[in-house]
Motif scaffolding. Structure first.
Motif, PDB file in Angstrom:
ATOM      1  N   LEU A   7       0.781  -1.153  -0.126  1.00 41.38           N
ATOM      2  CA  LEU A   7       0.065   0.045  -0.058  1.00 41.38           C
ATOM      3  C   LEU A   7       0.910   1.148   0.048  1.00 41.38           C
ATOM      4  CD1 LEU A   7      -2.846  -0.933   2.726  1.00 41.38           C
ATOM      5  CD2 LEU A   7      -2.966  -0.506   0.200  1.00 41.38           C
ATOM      6  N   LYS A   8       0.288   2.426  -0.714  1.00 38.97           N
ATOM      7  CA  LYS A   8       1.060   3.624  -0.754  1.00 38.97           C
ATOM      8  C   LYS A   8      -0.179   4.640  -0.466  1.00 38.97           C
ATOM      9  CE  LYS A   8       3.941   6.602  -3.456  1.00 38.97           C
ATOM     10  NZ  LYS A   8       4.959   6.348  -4.638  1.00 38.97           N
ATOM     11  N   HIS A   9       0.187   5.526   0.442  1.00 36.75           N
ATOM     12  CA  HIS A   9      -0.712   6.695   0.470  1.00 36.75           C
ATOM     13  C   HIS A   9      -0.686   7.584  -0.281  1.00 36.75           C
ATOM     14  CE1 HIS A   9      -1.806  10.530   2.233  1.00 36.75           C
ATOM     15  NE2 HIS A   9      -2.902   9.916   2.801  1.00 36.75           N
ATOM     16  N   ILE A  10      -1.849   8.239  -0.839  1.00 38.33           N
ATOM     17  CA  ILE A  10      -1.869   9.010  -2.016  1.00 38.33           C
ATOM     18  C   ILE A  10      -2.424  10.566  -1.628  1.00 38.33           C
ATOM     19  CG2 ILE A  10      -3.160   9.466  -4.183  1.00 38.33           C
ATOM     20  CD1 ILE A  10      -0.887   7.178  -4.460  1.00 38.33           C
ATOM     21  N   GLN A  11      -3.412  10.536  -1.022  1.00 35.13           N
ATOM     22  CA  GLN A  11      -4.038  12.010  -0.662  1.00 35.13           C
ATOM     23  C   GLN A  11      -5.149  11.944   0.448  1.00 35.13           C
ATOM     24  OE1 GLN A  11      -3.433  14.879  -2.616  1.00 35.13           O
ATOM     25  NE2 GLN A  11      -4.557  16.141  -1.230  1.00 35.13           N
ATOM     26  N   ASP A  12      -5.197  12.743   1.386  1.00 35.80           N
ATOM     27  CA  ASP A  12      -6.111  12.873   2.361  1.00 35.80           C
ATOM     28  C   ASP A  12      -7.208  14.163   2.048  1.00 35.80           C
ATOM     29  OD1 ASP A  12      -5.542  10.674   3.948  1.00 35.80           O
ATOM     30  OD2 ASP A  12      -4.030  11.977   4.911  1.00 35.80           O
ATOM     31  N   TYR A  13      -8.294  14.039   2.158  1.00 36.10           N
ATOM     32  CA  TYR A  13      -9.310  14.938   2.017  1.00 36.10           C
ATOM     33  C   TYR A  13     -10.150  14.868   3.418  1.00 36.10           C
ATOM     34  CZ  TYR A  13      -8.267  15.680  -2.874  1.00 36.10           C
ATOM     35  OH  TYR A  13      -7.826  15.876  -4.282  1.00 36.10           O
ATOM     36  N   ASP A  14     -11.010  15.904   3.391  1.00 34.30           N
ATOM     37  CA  ASP A  14     -11.875  15.967   4.744  1.00 34.30           C
ATOM     38  C   ASP A  14     -12.653  14.810   4.885  1.00 34.30           C
ATOM     39  OD1 ASP A  14     -10.867  18.438   5.426  1.00 34.30           O
ATOM     40  OD2 ASP A  14     -12.704  19.607   4.461  1.00 34.30           O
ATOM     41  N   GLN A  15     -13.182  14.271   3.826  1.00 29.92           N
ATOM     42  CA  GLN A  15     -14.001  13.104   4.044  1.00 29.92           C
ATOM     43  C   GLN A  15     -13.440  11.734   3.645  1.00 29.92           C
ATOM     44  OE1 GLN A  15     -17.428  13.011   4.656  1.00 29.92           O
ATOM     45  NE2 GLN A  15     -17.337  15.427   5.096  1.00 29.92           N
ATOM     46  N   VAL A  16     -12.495  11.666   2.855  1.00 29.36           N
ATOM     47  CA  VAL A  16     -11.839  10.663   2.358  1.00 29.36           C
ATOM     48  C   VAL A  16     -10.265  10.524   2.271  1.00 29.36           C
ATOM     49  CG1 VAL A  16     -11.771   9.133   0.238  1.00 29.36           C
ATOM     50  CG2 VAL A  16     -13.904  10.362   0.619  1.00 29.36           C
ATOM     51  N   SER A  17      -9.879   9.376   2.630  1.00 29.93           N
ATOM     52  CA  SER A  17      -8.235   9.320   2.412  1.00 29.93           C
ATOM     53  C   SER A  17      -8.098   7.895   1.429  1.00 29.93           C
ATOM     54  CB  SER A  17      -7.767   8.792   3.673  1.00 29.93           C
ATOM     55  OG  SER A  17      -7.672   9.280   4.809  1.00 29.93           O
ATOM     56  N   TYR A  18      -7.294   8.690   0.415  1.00 30.07           N
ATOM     57  CA  TYR A  18      -7.142   7.644  -1.008  1.00 30.07           C
ATOM     58  C   TYR A  18      -5.777   6.808  -0.950  1.00 30.07           C
ATOM     59  CZ  TYR A  18     -10.914  10.036  -3.193  1.00 30.07           C
ATOM     60  OH  TYR A  18     -11.988  10.406  -3.488  1.00 30.07           O
ATOM     61  N   TYR A  19      -5.545   5.595  -1.063  1.00 30.90           N
ATOM     62  CA  TYR A  19      -4.225   4.906  -1.105  1.00 30.90           C
ATOM     63  C   TYR A  19      -4.246   4.216  -2.609  1.00 30.90           C
ATOM     64  CZ  TYR A  19      -4.532   5.471   3.688  1.00 30.90           C
ATOM     65  OH  TYR A  19      -4.524   5.891   5.209  1.00 30.90           O
ATOM     66  N   SER A  20      -3.132   3.779  -2.711  1.00 29.32           N
ATOM     67  CA  SER A  20      -2.831   3.036  -3.989  1.00 29.32           C
ATOM     68  C   SER A  20      -1.991   1.781  -3.696  1.00 29.32           C
ATOM     69  CB  SER A  20      -2.291   3.784  -5.196  1.00 29.32           C
ATOM     70  OG  SER A  20      -2.171   3.055  -6.429  1.00 29.32           O
TER      71      SER A  20
END
Length: 180
Positions: A7-20
């Motif tokens: 797993l690799k962290h991509i981006q955090d927003y207020d509602q969602v954390s995205y990973y790839s």
């Protein structure tokens, strides 16, 4: 020959954390490797720039405003756990426009919506058939996404990936390697 994923962290927003995920035969190379999502952006961004920007705008909209609600993701005919973006419908904002008309964006980004707060982004391509498994462009990406969802589910069951903050995000060690 075995394949592995990390797993690799991509981006955090207020509602969602995205990973790839990074995928390969040698886990030692993951630090120097783009994730599937980052490779998707580079590859598709060169030939389908407007379509990629549309998907990025959806990721931002979902992340900042809506959360990863199930109806915002395409269900690929119940052929696995992987979903796709952009959502169905030509008039959903943000819209995809060509020649001044809202038209369907046929570029697909496959992903795994773990819940309304966590989404794993994979890869994709331009879909040219009704079903993902019938399209030579997206079938390999869709199959890989479904294979990765199973590996992620196993890692969650084995507590290699853990839920934190009442299921609002995940935690994992940077060196966790999943067998595929």
């Amino acid at each position: 020959m075995s394949s592995f994923a990390r797993l690799k962290h991509i981006q955090d927003y207020d509602q969602v954390s995205y990973y790839s995920v990074c995928v390969g035969d040698d886990p030692q190379t993951f630090d120097d490797q783009d994730s599937l999502y980052e490779s998707f952006l580079k590859t598709q961004g060169e030939v389908n720039r407007k379509k990629v920007i549309h998907i990025i705008n959806w990721l931002k909209e979902i992340g900042e405003r809506y959360g990863a609600q199930k109806h915002l993701f395409r269900d690929e005919q119940k052929q696995g756990e992987a979903n796709a973006l952009p959502p169905e419908g030509t008039n959903r904002r943000p819209t995809y426009t060509e020649a001044g008309k809202n038209i369907p964006n046929n570029l697909r980004l496959y992903c795994y919506r773990l819940n309304e707060h966590v989404v794993i982004l994979f890869s994709g391509a331009v879909k040219t058939a009704k079903y993902a498994q019938d399209c030579p462009n997206v079938n390999p990406h869709f199959a890989e996404a479904n294979r990765l969802t199973k590996a992620i589910d196993t890692a969650i069951k084995e507590k290699d990936i853990r839920w934190i903050d009442n299921f609002s995000d995940i935690a994992f060690e940077d060196d966790i390697i999943m067998d595929l």
